[in-house]
Design an enzyme around this catalytic site. Structure first.
Site, short mmCIF file in Angstrom:
data_model
loop_
_atom_site.label_atom_id
_atom_site.label_comp_id
_atom_site.label_asym_id
_atom_site.label_seq_id
_atom_site.Cartn_x
_atom_site.Cartn_y
_atom_site.Cartn_z
N HIS A 94 0.83 -1.22 0.00
CA HIS A 94 0.00 0.00 0.00
C HIS A 94 0.87 1.27 0.00
O HIS A 94 0.42 2.32 0.44
CB HIS A 94 -0.95 0.03 1.21
CG HIS A 94 -1.68 -1.26 1.45
ND1 HIS A 94 -2.94 -1.51 0.97
CD2 HIS A 94 -1.30 -2.38 2.11
CE1 HIS A 94 -3.32 -2.73 1.33
NE2 HIS A 94 -2.33 -3.29 2.01
N SER A 100 14.94 22.06 -15.94
CA SER A 100 13.76 22.88 -16.18
C SER A 100 14.21 24.25 -16.68
O SER A 100 15.24 24.76 -16.24
CB SER A 100 12.97 23.03 -14.87
OG SER A 100 12.18 24.20 -14.92
N GLU A 126 10.05 8.67 -16.88
CA GLU A 126 8.71 9.25 -17.09
C GLU A 126 8.20 8.95 -18.50
O GLU A 126 7.04 8.60 -18.70
CB GLU A 126 8.74 10.77 -16.88
CG GLU A 126 8.84 11.19 -15.44
CD GLU A 126 8.90 12.71 -15.32
OE1 GLU A 126 7.90 13.30 -14.94
OE2 GLU A 126 9.96 13.29 -15.64
N LYS A 181 16.02 22.11 -10.71
CA LYS A 181 15.37 20.86 -11.10
C LYS A 181 16.28 19.90 -11.86
O LYS A 181 17.08 20.30 -12.69
CB LYS A 181 14.14 21.14 -11.98
CG LYS A 181 12.97 21.76 -11.26
CD LYS A 181 12.34 20.86 -10.20
CE LYS A 181 11.61 19.69 -10.81
NZ LYS A 181 10.30 20.05 -11.29
#
Ligand code: ARG
Length: 472
Positions: free
Chosen positions: A169, A290, A303, A296
């Protein structure tokens, strides 16, 4: 066989390869709409391979002379070289890869070229081409999948004793080793590998000779073409041969499951690189920045792999829907099989390449993993098991540990950080030995059995896996 060219019409009015019964040329839009050469030119190499086998067989059947066969094979080989070098002018007017190549053959060797299509149809031709193409690609993909697995098992062996929290979980459950977690990925990919080989095996049959749908009246030798093309045997039913696209569906199923696995790995890599987890570092060369936020470093590769799962799943659904309710035998619908299939091949190859390059370059942040495993009472089950060994029933042990955890939450202490006196408030059966099981090392080492997370077992599992990879 007569060598007279008996056709009167030229390509100017109607299609020279099937225009005999037509009285007007195809509408320009319809020509474009029905053409596939824009994408099926990818099958050129396999189309020529199939044609060479067919020509070889036609000579043994007495349909072609040895000179005609040689002229065809030589010209086809030249055409193959021209295509490979980008010196081939594809024509939409000639509809598809098959007719472009056949037309060029005739342009180069005249009438003899027109004899190649004896005893076959584009229907068995395309079914053969796709199988040959996919078989080639499967071999490349299998090698790349093995390279990824090699990378995973290498990292797993190095990190066999690195402790991290295991989750259910997405809540801390029990400590595991990072190596064990990686070997779970390895298992997923082994199933994918065997699925891929199953798919290859079932697809490796030759449809050539099924002709349009019913077979042919020429004395063809299907065993010979099958053997020349490296197939296991000819397909057994001509109607099925020209209409079957199960192999494409199976390949896309393999790909969808593989990408689903890779999306799960991606998701974990993305979580682990976040500031909140901070379990691993990905090398800069696999990340991007970024344009607005200077701090970043984004995990773009995982991804994108996660995102590409969507298109691969979509291609599987496209093919299933393409085939749904199709009557026997060939239908033009089947031309729509290629783009989803080709894109699936490209996507799988790219994703595997990215992962195979990236995974071995992961740097685990062992201290952070360990710290995380210390939070969340990951050794609570070990404490319950200890109490059972002290003679307490498991349900009662569960209750005692639950109370200890509540105390830990209230006082901001892990179980292993409590004193013996503190722990004994919850059960007099607790003795000093409890501290052996409350350590992370004690917890993982105790799970030393087939499939368990103990470092000792993870090493064994990795060694066995490496040996298995060598037999591929
Ligand atoms: N371009 C076609 C395809 O990809 C080749 C087979 C065409 N056959 C036909 N009878 N129109 O399916």
């Amino acid at each position: 066989m007569s060598n007279k060219d008996t056709t009167a019409h030229s390509a100017s009015k109607t299609n020279s390869q099937w225009g005999g019964r037509f009285s007007e040329p195809t509408d320009a839009f319809v020509q474009r709409f029905t053409a596939s050469v824009m994408f099926d030119q990818r099958l050129a190499k396999q189309d020529i391979q199939g044609s060479i086998a067919h020509a070889t067989m036609l000579e043994t059947a007495g349909v072609l002379t040895a000179e005609e066969r040689d002229a065809i094979i030589n010209a086809l080989s030249d055409i193959a070289a021209d295509i490979a070098n980008g010196h081939f002018a594809w024509s939409v007017a000639l509809e598809d890869v098959h007719m472009n190549i056949e037309s060029e053959l005739t342009k180069r060797i005249g009438l003899t070229g027109k004899k190649l299509h004896t005893g076959r149809s584009r229907n068995d031709q395309v079914a053969t081409d796709i199988r040959l193409y996919l078989r080639d690609e499967i071999d490349v993909i299998a090698t790349e999948l093995t390279r990824l697995q090699q990378g995973i098992v290498g990292l797993a062996e190095r990190e066999a004793a690195t402790i991290m929290p295991g989750f259910t979980h997405l809540q801390t459950a029990q400590p595991v080793t990072f190596g064990h977690h990686l070997m779970a990925w390895f298992e997923m990919l082994t199933r994918d590998y065997t699925r891929l080989l199953d798919c290859r095996k079932r697809m490796n049959q030759s449809p050539l000779g099924a002709a349009a749908l019913a077979g042919t009246t020429y004395p063809i030798n299907r065993e010979l073409t099958s053997e020349l093309l490296g197939f296991a045997h000819p397909t057994r039913n001509s109607l099925d041969s020209v209409s079957d696209r199960d192999f494409g569906i199976e390949f896309c199923s393999f790909a969808a499951i593989l990408l689903t696995h890779m999306s799960r790995m991606s998701e974990e890599l993305i979580l682990w690189t976040s500031a909140q987890f901070n379990f691993i570092d990905l090398p800069d060369r696999f990340c991007t920045g970024s344009s607005i936020m200077p701090q970043k470093k984004n995990p773009d590769v995982p991804e994108l792999v996660r995102g590409k799962t969507g298109r691969v799943n979509g291609h599987l659904v496209s093919l299933l829907t393409l085939m749904k309710s199709q009557p026997l035998a060939y239908n033009k619908d089947n031309q729509e099989d290629k783009e989803p299939l080709f894109d699936t091949v490209d996507t799988v190859r790219d994703c595997l390449r990215a992962f195979a390059d990236m995974i071995p370059a992961i740097t685990p942040k062992k201290d952070n993993m360990r710290k995380a495993a210390m939070q969340g009472f990951a050794t609570a089950t070990d404490m319950a098991d200890y109490l059972v060994r002290q003679g307490i029933a498991f349900r009662d042990a569960h209750e005692i540990v639950g109370k200890s955890v509540a105390y830990g939450i209230a006082h901001n202490k892990d179980l292993s950080e409590m004193t013996l006196q503190e722990l004994q408030q919850f059960s007099p059966n607790i003795e000093h030995g409890i501290f052996d099981v409350l350590t992370l090392e004690g917890s993982v080492a105790a799970r030393n059995h087939i499939g368990g997370t103990a470092p000792e077992h993870v090493i064994l599992a990795a060694q066995k896996a490496k040996a298995d990879l060598l037999t591929r």
